[in-house]
Design an enzyme around this catalytic site. Structure first.
Site, PDB file in Angstrom:
ATOM      1  N   GLY A   1       0.829  -1.193   0.000  1.00 16.38           N
ATOM      2  CA  GLY A   1       0.000   0.000   0.000  1.00 16.38           C
ATOM      3  C   GLY A   1       0.869   1.250   0.000  1.00 16.38           C
ATOM      4  O   GLY A   1       1.957   1.247   0.594  1.00 16.38           O
TER       5      GLY A   1
ATOM      6  N   GLN B   1       2.804  10.035   0.876  1.00 23.84           N
ATOM      7  CA  GLN B   1       4.145   9.474   1.061  1.00 23.84           C
ATOM      8  C   GLN B   1       5.114   9.835  -0.053  1.00 23.84           C
ATOM      9  O   GLN B   1       6.320   9.715   0.116  1.00 23.84           O
ATOM     10  CB  GLN B   1       4.063   7.943   1.185  1.00 23.84           C
ATOM     11  CG  GLN B   1       3.358   7.474   2.440  1.00 23.84           C
ATOM     12  CD  GLN B   1       3.202   5.969   2.454  1.00 23.84           C
ATOM     13  OE1 GLN B   1       2.241   5.442   1.924  1.00 23.84           O
ATOM     14  NE2 GLN B   1       4.155   5.269   3.046  1.00 23.84           N
TER      15      GLN B   1
ATOM     16  N   CYS C   1       5.538   0.178   7.336  1.00 20.76           N
ATOM     17  CA  CYS C   1       5.217   1.297   6.444  1.00 20.76           C
ATOM     18  C   CYS C   1       6.455   1.628   5.628  1.00 20.76           C
ATOM     19  O   CYS C   1       7.562   1.652   6.166  1.00 20.76           O
ATOM     20  CB  CYS C   1       4.813   2.510   7.289  1.00 20.76           C
ATOM     21  SG  CYS C   1       4.400   3.976   6.333  1.00 20.76           S
ATOM     22  N   LEU C   2       6.268   1.892   4.347  1.00 22.57           N
ATOM     23  CA  LEU C   2       7.405   2.258   3.498  1.00 22.57           C
ATOM     24  C   LEU C   2       8.050   3.562   3.973  1.00 22.57           C
ATOM     25  O   LEU C   2       9.214   3.803   3.688  1.00 22.57           O
ATOM     26  CB  LEU C   2       6.966   2.378   2.032  1.00 22.57           C
ATOM     27  CG  LEU C   2       6.642   1.040   1.336  1.00 22.57           C
ATOM     28  CD1 LEU C   2       5.989   1.290  -0.005  1.00 22.57           C
ATOM     29  CD2 LEU C   2       7.894   0.192   1.174  1.00 22.57           C
TER      30      LEU C   2
ATOM     31  N   HIS D   1      -4.813   2.055   7.237  1.00 23.50           N
ATOM     32  CA  HIS D   1      -3.440   2.577   7.353  1.00 23.50           C
ATOM     33  C   HIS D   1      -3.189   3.663   6.300  1.00 23.50           C
ATOM     34  O   HIS D   1      -2.625   4.722   6.616  1.00 23.50           O
ATOM     35  CB  HIS D   1      -2.461   1.405   7.172  1.00 23.50           C
ATOM     36  CG  HIS D   1      -1.018   1.762   7.148  1.00 23.50           C
ATOM     37  ND1 HIS D   1      -0.134   1.379   8.137  1.00 23.50           N
ATOM     38  CD2 HIS D   1      -0.271   2.462   6.244  1.00 23.50           C
ATOM     39  CE1 HIS D   1       1.074   1.833   7.839  1.00 23.50           C
ATOM     40  NE2 HIS D   1       1.025   2.490   6.695  1.00 23.50           N
ATOM     41  N   GLU D   2      -3.639   3.419   5.070  1.00 26.58           N
ATOM     42  CA  GLU D   2      -3.388   4.378   3.984  1.00 26.58           C
ATOM     43  C   GLU D   2      -4.237   5.643   4.119  1.00 26.58           C
ATOM     44  O   GLU D   2      -3.772   6.747   3.825  1.00 26.58           O
ATOM     45  CB  GLU D   2      -3.615   3.718   2.621  1.00 26.58           C
ATOM     46  CG  GLU D   2      -2.735   2.489   2.326  1.00 26.58           C
ATOM     47  CD  GLU D   2      -1.254   2.711   2.557  1.00 26.58           C
ATOM     48  OE1 GLU D   2      -0.785   3.851   2.412  1.00 26.58           O
ATOM     49  OE2 GLU D   2      -0.555   1.728   2.899  1.00 26.58           O
TER      50      GLU D   2
ATOM     51  N   HIS E   1      -2.595   8.056   6.310  1.00 28.04           N
ATOM     52  CA  HIS E   1      -1.561   8.875   5.647  1.00 28.04           C
ATOM     53  C   HIS E   1      -2.164  10.144   5.049  1.00 28.04           C
ATOM     54  O   HIS E   1      -1.574  11.226   5.139  1.00 28.04           O
ATOM     55  CB  HIS E   1      -0.877   8.090   4.523  1.00 28.04           C
ATOM     56  CG  HIS E   1       0.207   7.163   4.989  1.00 28.04           C
ATOM     57  ND1 HIS E   1       1.329   7.611   5.653  1.00 28.04           N
ATOM     58  CD2 HIS E   1       0.359   5.822   4.865  1.00 28.04           C
ATOM     59  CE1 HIS E   1       2.122   6.565   5.919  1.00 28.04           C
ATOM     60  NE2 HIS E   1       1.556   5.472   5.454  1.00 28.04           N
TER      61      HIS E   1
HETATM   62  C1  QAP Z   1       0.745  -0.643   4.994  1.00 23.87           C
HETATM   63  O1  QAP Z   1       2.871  -1.196   4.256  1.00 23.87           O
HETATM   64  C2  QAP Z   1       0.326  -1.845   5.777  1.00 23.87           C
HETATM   65  O2  QAP Z   1       9.595  -1.581   6.711  1.00 23.87           O
HETATM   66  C3  QAP Z   1       1.583  -0.958   3.786  1.00 23.87           C
HETATM   67  O3  QAP Z   1      11.554  -2.312   5.049  1.00 23.87           O
HETATM   68  C4  QAP Z   1       1.163  -2.424   6.710  1.00 23.87           C
HETATM   69  O4  QAP Z   1       3.602  -1.837   2.253  1.00 23.87           O
HETATM   70  C5  QAP Z   1      -0.899  -2.396   5.592  1.00 23.87           C
HETATM   71  C6  QAP Z   1       7.619  -2.227   3.740  1.00 23.87           C
HETATM   72  C7  QAP Z   1       0.757  -3.524   7.439  1.00 23.87           C
HETATM   73  C8  QAP Z   1      -1.296  -3.503   6.304  1.00 23.87           C
HETATM   74  C9  QAP Z   1      -0.467  -4.083   7.230  1.00 23.87           C
HETATM   75  C10 QAP Z   1       7.957  -1.881   5.024  1.00 23.87           C
HETATM   76  C11 QAP Z   1       8.620  -2.619   2.880  1.00 23.87           C
HETATM   77  C12 QAP Z   1       6.248  -2.174   3.253  1.00 23.87           C
HETATM   78  C13 QAP Z   1       9.272  -1.915   5.447  1.00 23.87           C
HETATM   79  C14 QAP Z   1       3.855  -1.623   3.411  1.00 23.87           C
HETATM   80  C15 QAP Z   1      10.282  -2.297   4.576  1.00 23.87           C
HETATM   81  C16 QAP Z   1       9.946  -2.652   3.289  1.00 23.87           C
HETATM   82  C17 QAP Z   1       5.209  -1.741   3.980  1.00 23.87           C
HETATM   83 CO    CO Z   2       2.377   3.623   5.478  1.00 23.39          CO
END
Ligand code: QAP
Ligand code: CO
Length: 170
Positions: free
Chosen positions: A46, A51, A91-92, A133-134, A137
């Protein structure tokens, strides 16, 4: 295509509240493609426009294993939330950190597609969590806002240090 730069916590631009999209112009449609590309490139499930420093209410999601089920939500609004679910989120914009966060276990939302059509959606489990979550943001909120102040400050400190050594200022 080249990926857009993803802002990282504690960048103050991540605190911007995004404005609703007024017209789905060609520019907006093109931006959704870049947002999806940037999300796939970073191996995320996501990514919100906020972001990548674009402050309109647009979200890209793909929770599929095969990474071929993109979902774009424009001006998403949660009209109903029920139950509670806690799961570890990442989270990215907060790379390398994962903490438990409580969310609604089921949501009902309305949004607009890239075609300009309004639609409703019911979501639970990973998709429901991801959408909540999004949308956070777009309101300038991050999952670290739900953890203890001590943990948040530790994450801030570690990310600042990592970013400083990457940009060569230390
Ligand atoms: C949000 O998160 C989310 O730390 C999206 O090193 C999170 O795509 C939704 C990511 C949890 C539902 C459950 C995070 C990639 C990606 C990192 C992501 C990383 C590389 C996170
Ligand atoms: Co995020």
């Amino acid at each position: 295509m080249h990926p857009l730069e993803i802002l990282e916590f504690p960048d103050p631009r991540l605190r911007t509240v995004a404005s609703p999209v007024k017209n789905i112009t060609d520019e907006v449609a093109k931006f959704t493609e870049r947002l999806l590309f940037t999300m796939y490139d970073a191996s995320g499930i996501g990514l919100a426009a906020t972001q990548v420093n674009f402050h309109q209410r647009i979200i890209a999601i793909d929770i599929s294993e095969t990474k071929n089920e993109p979902l774009i939500l424009i001006n998403p609004i949660i009209i109903e939330g029920a139950g509670e679910i806690e799961s570890k989120e990442g989270c990215l914009s907060v790379p390398g950190f994962y903490e438990p966060v409580k969310r609604f276990s089921e949501i009902k939302l309305e949004a607009i597609s890239v075609n300009g059509e309004s639609f409703s959606l019911e979501a639970s489990e990973l998709l429901g969590i991801c959408i909540q979550h999004e949308i956070d943001h777009l309101d300038g909120k991050l999952f670290v806002d739900y953890v203890s102040k001590t943990k948040r400050q530790l994450i801030r400190k570690k990310l600042k240090k990592a970013n400083a050594s990457r940009s060569g200022s230390k």
